[in-house]
Design a protein around this motif. Sequence first.
Motif, PDB file in Angstrom:
ATOM      1  N   VAL A   1     -13.717  -7.882 -68.817  1.00  0.00           N
ATOM      2  CA  VAL A   1     -13.879  -8.690 -70.029  1.00  0.00           C
ATOM      3  C   VAL A   1     -15.164  -9.527 -69.979  1.00  0.00           C
ATOM      4  O   VAL A   1     -15.460 -10.270 -70.901  1.00  0.00           O
ATOM      5  N   GLY A   2     -15.912  -9.396 -68.867  1.00  0.00           N
ATOM      6  CA  GLY A   2     -17.241  -9.998 -68.815  1.00  0.00           C
ATOM      7  C   GLY A   2     -17.361 -11.345 -68.138  1.00  0.00           C
ATOM      8  O   GLY A   2     -18.434 -11.944 -68.164  1.00  0.00           O
ATOM      9  N   ASP A   3     -16.315 -11.833 -67.508  1.00  0.00           N
ATOM     10  CA  ASP A   3     -16.379 -13.135 -66.834  1.00  0.00           C
ATOM     11  C   ASP A   3     -16.694 -12.902 -65.352  1.00  0.00           C
ATOM     12  O   ASP A   3     -15.813 -12.973 -64.489  1.00  0.00           O
ATOM     13  N   LEU A   4     -17.972 -12.634 -65.064  1.00  0.00           N
ATOM     14  CA  LEU A   4     -18.376 -12.282 -63.703  1.00  0.00           C
ATOM     15  C   LEU A   4     -18.160 -13.404 -62.686  1.00  0.00           C
ATOM     16  O   LEU A   4     -17.694 -13.125 -61.573  1.00  0.00           O
ATOM     17  N   PRO A   5     -18.456 -14.659 -63.002  1.00  0.00           N
ATOM     18  CA  PRO A   5     -18.200 -15.707 -62.002  1.00  0.00           C
ATOM     19  C   PRO A   5     -16.722 -15.801 -61.603  1.00  0.00           C
ATOM     20  O   PRO A   5     -16.398 -15.894 -60.419  1.00  0.00           O
ATOM     21  N   ARG A   6     -15.844 -15.744 -62.577  1.00  0.00           N
ATOM     22  CA  ARG A   6     -14.410 -15.807 -62.259  1.00  0.00           C
ATOM     23  C   ARG A   6     -13.968 -14.533 -61.539  1.00  0.00           C
ATOM     24  O   ARG A   6     -13.160 -14.591 -60.600  1.00  0.00           O
ATOM     25  N   ALA A   7     -14.494 -13.386 -61.948  1.00  0.00           N
ATOM     26  CA  ALA A   7     -14.155 -12.132 -61.285  1.00  0.00           C
ATOM     27  C   ALA A   7     -14.575 -12.177 -59.817  1.00  0.00           C
ATOM     28  O   ALA A   7     -13.827 -11.730 -58.938  1.00  0.00           O
ATOM     29  N   ARG A   8     -15.753 -12.727 -59.548  1.00  0.00           N
ATOM     30  CA  ARG A   8     -16.216 -12.844 -58.166  1.00  0.00           C
ATOM     31  C   ARG A   8     -15.282 -13.737 -57.365  1.00  0.00           C
ATOM     32  O   ARG A   8     -14.908 -13.424 -56.235  1.00  0.00           O
ATOM     33  N   GLU A   9     -14.887 -14.854 -57.961  1.00  0.00           N
ATOM     34  CA  GLU A   9     -13.968 -15.777 -57.292  1.00  0.00           C
ATOM     35  C   GLU A   9     -12.624 -15.103 -56.990  1.00  0.00           C
ATOM     36  O   GLU A   9     -12.095 -15.201 -55.878  1.00  0.00           O
ATOM     37  N   LEU A  10     -12.080 -14.388 -57.970  1.00  0.00           N
ATOM     38  CA  LEU A  10     -10.804 -13.696 -57.790  1.00  0.00           C
ATOM     39  C   LEU A  10     -10.927 -12.561 -56.778  1.00  0.00           C
ATOM     40  O   LEU A  10     -10.035 -12.355 -55.952  1.00  0.00           O
ATOM     41  N   ALA A  11     -12.035 -11.836 -56.829  1.00  0.00           N
ATOM     42  CA  ALA A  11     -12.247 -10.730 -55.894  1.00  0.00           C
ATOM     43  C   ALA A  11     -12.379 -11.238 -54.464  1.00  0.00           C
ATOM     44  O   ALA A  11     -11.855 -10.618 -53.531  1.00  0.00           O
ATOM     45  N   ALA A  12     -13.062 -12.358 -54.286  1.00  0.00           N
ATOM     46  CA  ALA A  12     -13.204 -12.936 -52.942  1.00  0.00           C
ATOM     47  C   ALA A  12     -11.845 -13.371 -52.399  1.00  0.00           C
ATOM     48  O   ALA A  12     -11.522 -13.131 -51.228  1.00  0.00           O
ATOM     49  N   ALA A  13     -11.029 -13.982 -53.253  1.00  0.00           N
ATOM     50  CA  ALA A  13      -9.686 -14.401 -52.834  1.00  0.00           C
ATOM     51  C   ALA A  13      -8.820 -13.182 -52.497  1.00  0.00           C
ATOM     52  O   ALA A  13      -8.084 -13.183 -51.503  1.00  0.00           O
ATOM     53  N   SER A  14      -8.930 -12.136 -53.311  1.00  0.00           N
ATOM     54  CA  SER A  14      -8.172 -10.909 -53.061  1.00  0.00           C
ATOM     55  C   SER A  14      -8.591 -10.280 -51.734  1.00  0.00           C
ATOM     56  O   SER A  14      -7.739  -9.837 -50.947  1.00  0.00           O
ATOM     57  N   LEU A  15      -9.886 -10.241 -51.476  1.00  0.00           N
ATOM     58  CA  LEU A  15     -10.379  -9.684 -50.222  1.00  0.00           C
ATOM     59  C   LEU A  15      -9.820 -10.449 -49.025  1.00  0.00           C
ATOM     60  O   LEU A  15      -9.315  -9.844 -48.072  1.00  0.00           O
ATOM     61  N   GLU A  16      -9.878 -11.760 -49.079  1.00  0.00           N
ATOM     62  CA  GLU A  16      -9.366 -12.556 -47.958  1.00  0.00           C
ATOM     63  C   GLU A  16      -7.866 -12.380 -47.786  1.00  0.00           C
ATOM     64  O   GLU A  16      -7.368 -12.285 -46.669  1.00  0.00           O
ATOM     65  N   HIS A  17      -7.152 -12.285 -48.881  1.00  0.00           N
ATOM     66  CA  HIS A  17      -5.704 -12.099 -48.817  1.00  0.00           C
ATOM     67  C   HIS A  17      -5.374 -10.736 -48.205  1.00  0.00           C
ATOM     68  O   HIS A  17      -4.492 -10.610 -47.358  1.00  0.00           O
ATOM     69  N   ARG A  18      -6.087  -9.701 -48.644  1.00  0.00           N
ATOM     70  CA  ARG A  18      -5.850  -8.363 -48.091  1.00  0.00           C
ATOM     71  C   ARG A  18      -6.231  -8.313 -46.611  1.00  0.00           C
ATOM     72  O   ARG A  18      -5.560  -7.643 -45.827  1.00  0.00           O
ATOM     73  N   ARG A  19      -7.305  -8.991 -46.228  1.00  0.00           N
ATOM     74  CA  ARG A  19      -7.670  -9.048 -44.802  1.00  0.00           C
ATOM     75  C   ARG A  19      -6.543  -9.672 -43.987  1.00  0.00           C
ATOM     76  O   ARG A  19      -6.205  -9.184 -42.914  1.00  0.00           O
ATOM     77  N   HIS A  20      -6.010 -10.754 -44.514  1.00  0.00           N
ATOM     78  CA  HIS A  20      -4.934 -11.463 -43.822  1.00  0.00           C
ATOM     79  C   HIS A  20      -3.698 -10.583 -43.646  1.00  0.00           C
ATOM     80  O   HIS A  20      -3.073 -10.559 -42.586  1.00  0.00           O
ATOM     81  N   VAL A  21      -3.334  -9.841 -44.695  1.00  0.00           N
ATOM     82  CA  VAL A  21      -2.107  -9.041 -44.678  1.00  0.00           C
ATOM     83  C   VAL A  21      -2.311  -7.679 -43.998  1.00  0.00           C
ATOM     84  O   VAL A  21      -1.496  -7.270 -43.182  1.00  0.00           O
ATOM     85  N   HIS A  22      -3.401  -7.002 -44.348  1.00  0.00           N
ATOM     86  CA  HIS A  22      -3.596  -5.621 -43.891  1.00  0.00           C
ATOM     87  C   HIS A  22      -4.571  -5.462 -42.727  1.00  0.00           C
ATOM     88  O   HIS A  22      -4.588  -4.414 -42.092  1.00  0.00           O
ATOM     89  N   GLY A  23      -5.404  -6.447 -42.506  1.00  0.00           N
ATOM     90  CA  GLY A  23      -6.454  -6.306 -41.497  1.00  0.00           C
ATOM     91  C   GLY A  23      -7.759  -5.866 -42.133  1.00  0.00           C
ATOM     92  O   GLY A  23      -7.802  -5.441 -43.288  1.00  0.00           O
ATOM     93  N   ASP A  24      -8.824  -5.943 -41.364  1.00  0.00           N
ATOM     94  CA  ASP A  24     -10.161  -5.698 -41.895  1.00  0.00           C
ATOM     95  C   ASP A  24     -10.446  -4.225 -42.170  1.00  0.00           C
ATOM     96  O   ASP A  24     -11.295  -3.911 -43.003  1.00  0.00           O
TER      97      ASP A  24
END
Length: 158
Positions: A115-138
Amino acid sequence: MNETLPAGGESYSDGLLAKIWRAKDLDRQGDTLAARVLYEDVLTLAREHLDNDQLRNRATAAALNLQGVLRRQGDSTAAVALYEDLLARLRRSVGDDHVESLIAEHNLAVIVRAVGDLPRARELAAASLEHRRHVHGDDHVYTASSRQFLAEITSSES
């Protein structure tokens, strides 16, 4: 986990799946209004039972398809709000670390980017990445997918 289906047993879940397929057909035919109504009906019927694997699957499929319909109808705000609601419900029902919550968290970032909100998408993607790292590993495929998505957002902002 409560595996009890609402009245109608297996046929309840099958009926919701049939509505999803019908809505997809209508959407492909260009009748987004009718598709939207069916997807919303599936969500209404299924999302109160997200502790049930089959109904959680139906609600998630309906929400993912419905957000696409909403965006094509020009209602990006409703598309994002719909997926935010689904993510919150999944977290309450199956927990933050459940694979479907993690997928929904990633998909929310994808939708926000669409929908074009790149700053928020980056913030959400970074949080998702860290969460997946925590749960699944790198080295997990989901973690790699999140890392790649974040890199795509970051490079598109440059």
